[in-house]
Design an enzyme around this catalytic site. Structure first.
Site, PDB file in Angstrom:
ATOM      1  N   ASP A  54       0.816  -1.206   0.000  1.00  0.00           N
ATOM      2  CA  ASP A  54       0.000   0.000   0.000  1.00  0.00           C
ATOM      3  C   ASP A  54       0.852   1.260   0.000  1.00  0.00           C
ATOM      4  O   ASP A  54       0.492   2.265  -0.614  1.00  0.00           O
ATOM      5  CB  ASP A  54      -0.937   0.010   1.226  1.00  0.00           C
ATOM      6  CG  ASP A  54      -2.164  -0.816   0.961  1.00  0.00           C
ATOM      7  OD1 ASP A  54      -2.512  -0.978  -0.223  1.00  0.00           O
ATOM      8  OD2 ASP A  54      -2.767  -1.309   1.930  1.00  0.00           O
ATOM      9  N   GLU A 130     -18.438   0.764   8.830  1.00  0.00           N
ATOM     10  CA  GLU A 130     -18.632  -0.685   9.077  1.00  0.00           C
ATOM     11  C   GLU A 130     -17.285  -1.395   8.951  1.00  0.00           C
ATOM     12  O   GLU A 130     -16.329  -0.822   8.415  1.00  0.00           O
ATOM     13  CB  GLU A 130     -19.641  -1.250   8.060  1.00  0.00           C
ATOM     14  CG  GLU A 130     -19.115  -1.197   6.641  1.00  0.00           C
ATOM     15  CD  GLU A 130     -20.217  -1.215   5.583  1.00  0.00           C
ATOM     16  OE1 GLU A 130     -21.274  -0.619   5.801  1.00  0.00           O
ATOM     17  OE2 GLU A 130     -19.978  -1.818   4.521  1.00  0.00           O
ATOM     18  N   LYS A 132     -14.122  -3.582   7.724  1.00  0.00           N
ATOM     19  CA  LYS A 132     -13.562  -4.050   6.454  1.00  0.00           C
ATOM     20  C   LYS A 132     -13.196  -5.508   6.700  1.00  0.00           C
ATOM     21  O   LYS A 132     -12.180  -5.803   7.339  1.00  0.00           O
ATOM     22  CB  LYS A 132     -12.339  -3.218   6.065  1.00  0.00           C
ATOM     23  CG  LYS A 132     -11.815  -3.570   4.693  1.00  0.00           C
ATOM     24  CD  LYS A 132     -10.792  -2.553   4.224  1.00  0.00           C
ATOM     25  CE  LYS A 132     -10.339  -2.806   2.798  1.00  0.00           C
ATOM     26  NZ  LYS A 132      -9.919  -4.155   2.498  1.00  0.00           N
ATOM     27  N   ASP A 134     -11.918  -9.163   6.484  1.00  0.00           N
ATOM     28  CA  ASP A 134     -10.675  -9.636   5.880  1.00  0.00           C
ATOM     29  C   ASP A 134     -10.883 -11.055   5.355  1.00  0.00           C
ATOM     30  O   ASP A 134     -10.618 -12.034   6.036  1.00  0.00           O
ATOM     31  CB  ASP A 134      -9.569  -9.608   6.940  1.00  0.00           C
ATOM     32  CG  ASP A 134      -8.207  -9.627   6.299  1.00  0.00           C
ATOM     33  OD1 ASP A 134      -8.129  -9.544   5.057  1.00  0.00           O
ATOM     34  OD2 ASP A 134      -7.216  -9.727   7.039  1.00  0.00           O
ATOM     35  N   ARG A 153     -14.129 -12.109  -7.293  1.00  0.00           N
ATOM     36  CA  ARG A 153     -13.899 -10.778  -7.834  1.00  0.00           C
ATOM     37  C   ARG A 153     -13.113 -10.834  -9.142  1.00  0.00           C
ATOM     38  O   ARG A 153     -13.339 -10.020 -10.040  1.00  0.00           O
ATOM     39  CB  ARG A 153     -13.126  -9.970  -6.793  1.00  0.00           C
ATOM     40  CG  ARG A 153     -12.787  -8.581  -7.225  1.00  0.00           C
ATOM     41  CD  ARG A 153     -12.191  -7.847  -6.032  1.00  0.00           C
ATOM     42  NE  ARG A 153     -11.834  -6.496  -6.370  1.00  0.00           N
ATOM     43  CZ  ARG A 153     -10.676  -6.155  -6.925  1.00  0.00           C
ATOM     44  NH1 ARG A 153      -9.791  -7.092  -7.198  1.00  0.00           N
ATOM     45  NH2 ARG A 153     -10.413  -4.907  -7.194  1.00  0.00           N
ATOM     46  N   TYR A 243     -22.340  -6.444   2.055  1.00  0.00           N
ATOM     47  CA  TYR A 243     -22.237  -5.037   2.434  1.00  0.00           C
ATOM     48  C   TYR A 243     -22.547  -4.046   1.310  1.00  0.00           C
ATOM     49  O   TYR A 243     -22.372  -2.850   1.474  1.00  0.00           O
ATOM     50  CB  TYR A 243     -20.846  -4.733   2.990  1.00  0.00           C
ATOM     51  CG  TYR A 243     -19.712  -5.317   2.164  1.00  0.00           C
ATOM     52  CD1 TYR A 243     -19.443  -4.860   0.884  1.00  0.00           C
ATOM     53  CD2 TYR A 243     -18.930  -6.339   2.690  1.00  0.00           C
ATOM     54  CE1 TYR A 243     -18.419  -5.401   0.139  1.00  0.00           C
ATOM     55  CE2 TYR A 243     -17.891  -6.885   1.949  1.00  0.00           C
ATOM     56  CZ  TYR A 243     -17.644  -6.409   0.673  1.00  0.00           C
ATOM     57  OH  TYR A 243     -16.640  -6.941  -0.072  1.00  0.00           O
ATOM     58  N   LYS A 315     -18.438   5.003   4.367  1.00  0.00           N
ATOM     59  CA  LYS A 315     -19.212   5.255   3.147  1.00  0.00           C
ATOM     60  C   LYS A 315     -20.144   6.433   3.369  1.00  0.00           C
ATOM     61  O   LYS A 315     -20.771   6.528   4.438  1.00  0.00           O
ATOM     62  CB  LYS A 315     -20.060   4.009   2.800  1.00  0.00           C
ATOM     63  CG  LYS A 315     -19.214   2.779   2.487  1.00  0.00           C
ATOM     64  CD  LYS A 315     -20.056   1.523   2.316  1.00  0.00           C
ATOM     65  CE  LYS A 315     -19.154   0.326   2.022  1.00  0.00           C
ATOM     66  NZ  LYS A 315     -19.845  -0.955   2.035  1.00  0.00           N
ATOM     67  N   LYS A 339      -7.413   1.672   7.017  1.00  0.00           N
ATOM     68  CA  LYS A 339      -6.690   0.423   7.303  1.00  0.00           C
ATOM     69  C   LYS A 339      -6.045   0.489   8.683  1.00  0.00           C
ATOM     70  O   LYS A 339      -5.392   1.476   9.023  1.00  0.00           O
ATOM     71  CB  LYS A 339      -5.601   0.204   6.248  1.00  0.00           C
ATOM     72  CG  LYS A 339      -6.135   0.086   4.838  1.00  0.00           C
ATOM     73  CD  LYS A 339      -6.525  -1.330   4.504  1.00  0.00           C
ATOM     74  CE  LYS A 339      -5.306  -2.080   4.105  1.00  0.00           C
ATOM     75  NZ  LYS A 339      -5.463  -3.130   3.180  1.00  0.00           N
ATOM     76  N   CYS A 433      21.047 -31.983  24.585  1.00  0.00           N
ATOM     77  CA  CYS A 433      20.392 -30.863  25.265  1.00  0.00           C
ATOM     78  C   CYS A 433      21.311 -29.641  25.245  1.00  0.00           C
ATOM     79  O   CYS A 433      22.474 -29.733  25.636  1.00  0.00           O
ATOM     80  CB  CYS A 433      20.073 -31.262  26.705  1.00  0.00           C
ATOM     81  SG  CYS A 433      19.444 -29.887  27.679  1.00  0.00           S
ATOM     82  N   CYS A 436      22.345 -29.221  29.198  1.00  0.00           N
ATOM     83  CA  CYS A 436      23.108 -30.205  29.977  1.00  0.00           C
ATOM     84  C   CYS A 436      23.798 -31.253  29.098  1.00  0.00           C
ATOM     85  O   CYS A 436      24.470 -32.147  29.614  1.00  0.00           O
ATOM     86  CB  CYS A 436      22.192 -30.896  30.984  1.00  0.00           C
ATOM     87  SG  CYS A 436      21.025 -32.021  30.193  1.00  0.00           S
ATOM     88  N   CYS A 451      14.794 -33.614  26.474  1.00  0.00           N
ATOM     89  CA  CYS A 451      15.941 -33.955  27.306  1.00  0.00           C
ATOM     90  C   CYS A 451      15.359 -34.699  28.510  1.00  0.00           C
ATOM     91  O   CYS A 451      14.544 -34.134  29.245  1.00  0.00           O
ATOM     92  CB  CYS A 451      16.634 -32.674  27.764  1.00  0.00           C
ATOM     93  SG  CYS A 451      17.752 -32.952  29.135  1.00  0.00           S
ATOM     94  N   CYS A 456      18.669 -31.811  34.690  1.00  0.00           N
ATOM     95  CA  CYS A 456      18.974 -30.728  33.736  1.00  0.00           C
ATOM     96  C   CYS A 456      18.600 -29.394  34.399  1.00  0.00           C
ATOM     97  O   CYS A 456      17.461 -29.214  34.845  1.00  0.00           O
ATOM     98  CB  CYS A 456      18.159 -30.946  32.466  1.00  0.00           C
ATOM     99  SG  CYS A 456      18.234 -29.570  31.322  1.00  0.00           S
TER     100      CYS A 456
HETATM  101  S1  IVH Z   1     -17.340  -1.756  -0.235  1.00  0.00           S
HETATM  102  C1  IVH Z   1     -17.705  -0.105  -4.401  1.00  0.00           C
HETATM  103  N1  IVH Z   1     -17.395  -2.680   2.206  1.00  0.00           N
HETATM  104  O1  IVH Z   1     -12.383  -4.436   0.584  1.00  0.00           O
HETATM  105  C2  IVH Z   1     -17.486  -0.493  -3.001  1.00  0.00           C
HETATM  106  N2  IVH Z   1     -15.691  -3.487   0.756  1.00  0.00           N
HETATM  107  O2  IVH Z   1     -10.480  -2.630  -1.368  1.00  0.00           O
HETATM  108  C3  IVH Z   1     -17.148  -1.895  -2.847  1.00  0.00           C
HETATM  109  N3  IVH Z   1     -14.254  -5.185   1.800  1.00  0.00           N
HETATM  110  O3  IVH Z   1     -12.827  -5.429  -2.711  1.00  0.00           O
HETATM  111  C4  IVH Z   1     -16.479  -2.255  -1.619  1.00  0.00           C
HETATM  112  N4  IVH Z   1     -15.253  -5.220   3.748  1.00  0.00           N
HETATM  113  O4  IVH Z   1     -13.411  -7.088  -0.902  1.00  0.00           O
HETATM  114  C5  IVH Z   1     -16.758  -2.713   1.020  1.00  0.00           C
HETATM  115  N5  IVH Z   1     -17.621  -3.434   4.399  1.00  0.00           N
HETATM  116  C6  IVH Z   1     -16.991  -3.479   3.208  1.00  0.00           C
HETATM  117  C7  IVH Z   1     -15.889  -4.309   2.980  1.00  0.00           C
HETATM  118  C8  IVH Z   1     -15.258  -4.283   1.737  1.00  0.00           C
HETATM  119  C9  IVH Z   1     -14.271  -5.741   3.018  1.00  0.00           C
HETATM  120  C10 IVH Z   1     -13.248  -5.515   0.758  1.00  0.00           C
HETATM  121  C11 IVH Z   1     -13.847  -5.809  -0.604  1.00  0.00           C
HETATM  122  C12 IVH Z   1     -13.196  -4.836  -1.527  1.00  0.00           C
HETATM  123  C13 IVH Z   1     -12.017  -4.349  -0.762  1.00  0.00           C
HETATM  124  C14 IVH Z   1     -11.771  -2.891  -1.099  1.00  0.00           C
END
Ligand code: IVH
Length: 700
Positions: A54, A130, A132, A134, A153, A243, A315, A339, A433, A436, A451, A456
Site C-alpha cells: 500500500d 462498518e 472491512k 478480511d 472478484r 455489504y 461510506k 486500514k 540438550c 546439559c 531432554c 537438567c
Molecule cells: S465496499 C464499491 N465494504 O475491501 C465499493 N468493501 O479494497 C465496494 N471489503 O474489494 C467495496 N469489507 O473485498 C466494502 N464493508 C466493506 C468491505 C469491503 C471488506 C473488501 C472488498 C473490496 C475491498 C476494497
C-alpha cells in the site's frame, strides 16, 4: 516469469524505496508495483506485506496525481487486479467490482471528507462506518427471488463462477423475498470469511491429519472458494457478510423501496431479506470527527471480534450524494477504507535458540531482526518443533513474512525461498540438550525432542517457575526473574527450598527492600494452605492441566493415595484418558517424586482434599451451569461453591445438565435449556438459598 536475479534486484529496490521514498521515479515505481502484483496474484508468493504494498501504491497515486499526463494505460493504478484462474468459468460482473482507496490516519480521513464536501457542495456529510472484513470478496446475483450465480472478484470486470461452492455457505440464502420489495434482479457484494474459531478448528484437523496448516483466515477463505469439491467447502465452516448492492432492477410498476435511499437503509433491507449484512457492526455518524474517534476506538477493540477485520470502511450514507460524487476509474469517491496498523511484516530470521522447558521439551525459538507489527516490536517467535521448521522450510538468514493474528501471538507465515542468495543455512536440530548435553530423545507419536535428564538445570528452573505460577501455587511476588536470579546465586536449588529460603541473604540483594522480602515471606507461607488440586497441578505431571488436577483431587483424600491407583482406576475419572492416566501412574511410581511430596509435606504444605466431606456432600453427582449476569455473586465464586460441594460445572447445555442458574439478560443457553425437560432452571436467589444456605446448615 521473473528470474532469481530479477527477484533479488526488485527486493533490494523495494527496500531502498521504503527507506527513501523520495528517490524513486514513476517508471521504476510502476515496474516495482507490477512485480509485486505478479508475485501476489499470479505466483501466489507475496514478497512484501499488504501494508508495504500500500505504501508503494499510494506513492504511485501521489506521483500520478502530480503529473496526470504521465499516466499510462498499463499503470497498476488503471486496473483493479489480475487474478483469474482458468479452472472455473469466467463470468462478467453486471457492474465492475472496484476496490477502495485506503487511508491510514486522521489526516487522510480529513482529506477524504474535505474532497467529498467540495464535490457535494455541502458543509457536513453523514457517513456509515462498518468493518472491512478480511476475507475473499464475492458477487452474487439473485433473480426472481433465487440465487442464480455467484462469482469471485477476479480482475474486477469478470470473475470465476463459484455458485456451487457458495451454496455451501449457510449464511448465504438460496432464495430471498425480492419480489416483496418490488425487486426483479439484484447484484450484491460481500466478503466470505472464516471465523477465528473455525480457522483454528480447521487447522487442528489439518494437524491431526499431518497436513500443512493454513497461514491465516483470509487465505483459508479465499482458498476454500476455489476448491474443486463443494462438499469440502461445506466442511470448512465459512461465513459471509454482505455489504453492498451494486445493481438492481424493479418489477414493472414498482417504486424504489424507501430503504434504498441510504447505505444504512440498504444494509437494513439486506438484513430483512435474510442476508448477514453489518447490523450491530455498523454506525451512522454525522461528521468526520466522530468517524475518526470511532476508527480509533474500534482499532483497539478489533481483537474482541470473532473474525478478522483489517480496517473499517467509511461510506457516504446518502445514495443521491454517492451518485453525485461518482467514481474514478478504480475506486468510488464516496467511500474509503481506513486500514488498521499492519499486522504482517517481512524480516530476517537471524538466529535460532533452543529452549528447554520444564518437561524437557526442546523448543526452537526464532530470533528475528526486530520489526514492528501492529504497534508491537517482535524479535522472537516460537517455532514449536522440528516439523514446523521443515514444513515452512525455514533457514537461517531467510527473509520471512511474520504475522500477528487475532490471538496476538506472532507467528511465521512462511519464508521467501526466492530471495535466497546462497548464504542461507539449513537449521539443524541439536541432538543433545543445549543446557546439559544429555542426548535428546523423541517418542514415535510425538513431534517434540526431549531432554530426559531429571537433573537438567533448565528443567529444574522451569519446574520451579511453574510451581510458583498463578494457576499453580500462586506465590505472588516470586516471578520468573526472581527464580532465575536466586538459582544463579545458589539461594534456591529445588522446589522444597522455596519453603526454606534464606531471607537474610535475599534482603541484602539489590532491589530487595524489607517490604518486598516481607511480601515474599507472606506469599510463600500462604501457599502452604492452597487447595490440593493446585499442588497436583504445580508438580508439573505431564498432561495434567488445571482441570484434570481438580478432577483428580476430587477423587482422593490425600495426595499419596495416588500411589495406589492403577491406570485403569485412574481412567475411570471424568475426562481422564489412557495417556493422562499413564502419566499420573508413572509419576507416582517414581521414588524421587514420592520423596519430593513427602518433603513438601514435612515443610507444612497442604496434602489433603480439605473439602472431601463436601465433595461427597449435597451436590455430589450434580451438574451446574451459570448463564447471564449474576448480581450478587461473582461467577467464579459461584462456580467454586458448586465444586466445593462435589458438583460439576458444565460448559454448555446438554441433557447431562441438572441445574441452569439464570442471571440477568440470559440468552441462548436459557432458550436451549427450556427445551430439555430434565433441566431445572433456577434463579441466582434460588441458588444461594439451596446451595449456600444448605451448606451453612450442614457445617453447623
Ligand atoms: S465496499 C464499491 N465494504 O475491501 C465499493 N468493501 O479494497 C465496494 N471489503 O474489494 C467495496 N469489507 O473485498 C466494502 N464493508 C466493506 C468491505 C469491503 C471488506 C473488501 C472488498 C473490496 C475491498 C476494497
Amino acid at each position: 516469469m521473473y528470474t532469481k536475479d530479477q527477484i533479488q534486484a526488485f527486493q533490494i529496490a523495494t527496500k531502498n524505496f521504503i527507506d527513501n521514498p523520495q528517490d524513486i521515479n514513476l517508471e521504476n515505481l510502476k515496474k516495482l508495483l507490477k512485480f509485486h502484483e505478479y508475485q501476489y496474484y499470479v505466483a501466489a508468493e507475496p514478497l512484501i506485506s499488504d501494508y508495504e504494498y500500500d505504501v508503494l501504491y499510494q506513492q504511485l497515486i501521489a506521483l500520478e496525481g502530480a503529473s496526470p499526463h504521465l499516466i499510462t494505460t498499463d499503470s497498476p493504478s488503471q486496473r483493479v487486479g489480475n487474478s483469474l484462474n482458468n479452472n472455473f468459468e469466467t463470468v462478467p460482473h453486471l457492474v465492475p467490482m472496484l476496490s477502495l482507496e485506503n487511508s491510514y490516519n486522521a489526516e487522510d480521513l480529513n482529506d477524504f471528507d474535505r474532497k467529498a464536501k467540495e464535490g457535494a457542495q455541502l458543509d457536513s456529510i453523514k457517513y456509515c462506518v462498518e468493518p472491512k472484513f478480511d476475507g475473499a470478496s464475492i458477487s452474487l446475483i439473485y433473480e426472481n427471488d433465487m440465487l442464480v450465480r455467484a462469482s469471485t472478484r477476479g480482475d474486477g470486470v469478470a470473475g470465476e463462477e463459484i455458485t456451487q461452492n457458495i451454496k455451501q455457505i449457510r449464511s448465504i440464502p438460496l432464495s430471498v423475498p425480492l419480489s416483496q420489495y418490488g425487486i426483479q434482479q439484484m447484484e450484491i457484494r460481500g466478503e466470505v470469511i472464516m471465523s477465528k474459531k473455525s480457522f483454528s478448528d480447521f487447522n487442528d484437523k489439518l494437524k491431526a491429519k499431518q497436513q500443512a496448516t493454513l497461514a491465516n483466515p483470509r487465505n483459508a477463505a479465499a482458498g476454500s472458494l476455489r476448491m474443486k469439491d463443494p462438499k469440502e467447502v461445506g466442511e470448512r465452516n465459512l461465513d459471509a457478510f454482505i455489504y453492498h448492492i451494486s445493481f438492481y432492477t424493479l418489477k414493472e410498476g414498482a417504486a424504489i423501496p424507501e430503504q434504498l435511499k441510504t447505505h444504512s437503509g440498504s444494509l437494513e433491507l439486506l438484513w430483512n431479506m435474510g442476508f448477514r449484512s453489518p447490523q450491530k457492526e455498523r454506525k451512522v455518524i454525522s461528521n468526520i470527527e466522530g468517524v475518526i474517534q470511532f476508527c480509533n476506538d474500534f482499532e483497539s477493540s478489533r481483537d474482541n471480534l470473532p473474525y478478522e477485520i483489517d480496517g473499517l470502511v467509511i461510506k457516504i450514507n446518502d445514495f443521491a450524494l454517492q451518485e453525485k460524487l461518482g467514481m474514478t476509474s478504480h475506486h468510488p469517491r464516496w467511500a474509503i477504507a481506513y486500514k488498521f496498523k499492519a499486522r504482517q511484516a517481512t524480516t530476517i530470521l537471524e538466529n535460532v535458540e533452543f529452549q528447554v522447558g520444564r518437561t524437557g521439551a526442546v523448543t526452537p525459538v526464532a530470533k528475528l531482526k526486530a520489526v514492528a507489527i501492529g504497534g508491537v516490536t517482535v524479535s522472537s517467535i516460537s517455532m514449536h518443533n522440528e516439523e514446523y521448521i521443515r514444513e515452512k522450510d525455514l533457514r537461517l538468514g531467510d527473509t520471512v513474512i511474520i504475522e500477528r493474528a487475532g490471538d496476538v501471538i506472532p507467528q511465521i507465515v512462511h519464508s521467501i525461498a526466492s530471495l535466497r542468495n546462497g548464504t542461507q543455512q539449513i537449521i539443524s536440530f541439536p541432538t543433545t540438550c543445549p543446557v546439559c548435553e544429555y542426548i535428546l530423545e523423541k517418542e514415535e507419536t510425538e513431534a517434540v525432542w526431549r531432554c530426559n535428564n531429571p537433573n537438567c538445570t533448565a528443567q529444574i528452573v522451569e519446574r520451579m517457575i511453574h510451581f510458583v505460577s498463578k494457576d499453580a501455587m500462586d506465590i505472588k511476588s516470586f516471578g520468573d526473574a526472581n527464580i532465575r536470579k536466586f538459582y544463579e546465586l545458589g539461594l534456591l536449588k529445588n522446589i522444597p527450598e522455596i519453603y526454606n529460603l534464606d531471607f537474610e541473604n535475599i534482603g541484602r540483594l539489590e532491589g530487595f527492600g524489607k517490604k518486598s522480602v516481607d511480601n515474599l515471606k507472606i506469599a510463600i507461607d500462604a501457599s502452604k494452605s492452597q487447595p490440593l488440586y493446585r499442588l497436583i497441578y504445580a508438580l508439573g505431571i505431564r498432561f495434567v492441566g488445571e482441570t484434570t488436577a481438580k478432577t483428580i483431587a476430587s477423587h482422593i483424600e490425600h495426595i499419596l493415595d495416588l500411589q495406589h491407583f492403577s491406570i485403569e482406576q485412574l481412567q475411570s475419572f471424568e475426562d481422564v484418558g489412557v495417556k493422562v492416566a499413564s502419566s499420573i501412574h508413572h509419576y507416582f511410581s517414581q521414588e524421587k517424586n514420592i520423596a519430593l511430596i513427602k518433603e513438601l509435606d514435612a515443610l507444612g504444605l497442604n496434602m489433603i482434599q480439605t473439602n472431601t466431606t463436601a465433595v461427597d456432600g449435597n451436590l455430589s453427582g450434580l451438574n451446574f451451569l451459570f448463564t447471564g449476569t449474576l448480581t450478587q455473586l461473582k461467577r467464579s465464586d459461584a462456580e467454586a461453591m458448586v465444586e466445593a460441594r462435589g458438583g460439576h460445572i458444565l460448559s454448555g447445555v446438554s441433557s447431562k445438565l441438572n441445574y441452569l442458574v439464570v442471571g440477568e439478560d440470559a440468552g441462548s443457553k436459557l432458550e436451549k435449556a427450556k427445551k430439555i425437560a430434565s433441566i431445572k432452571i433456577i434463579t441466582e436467589a434460588d441458588f444461594i438459598w439451596q446451595i449456600y444456605l444448605s451448606n451453612k446448615n450442614s457445617t453447623q
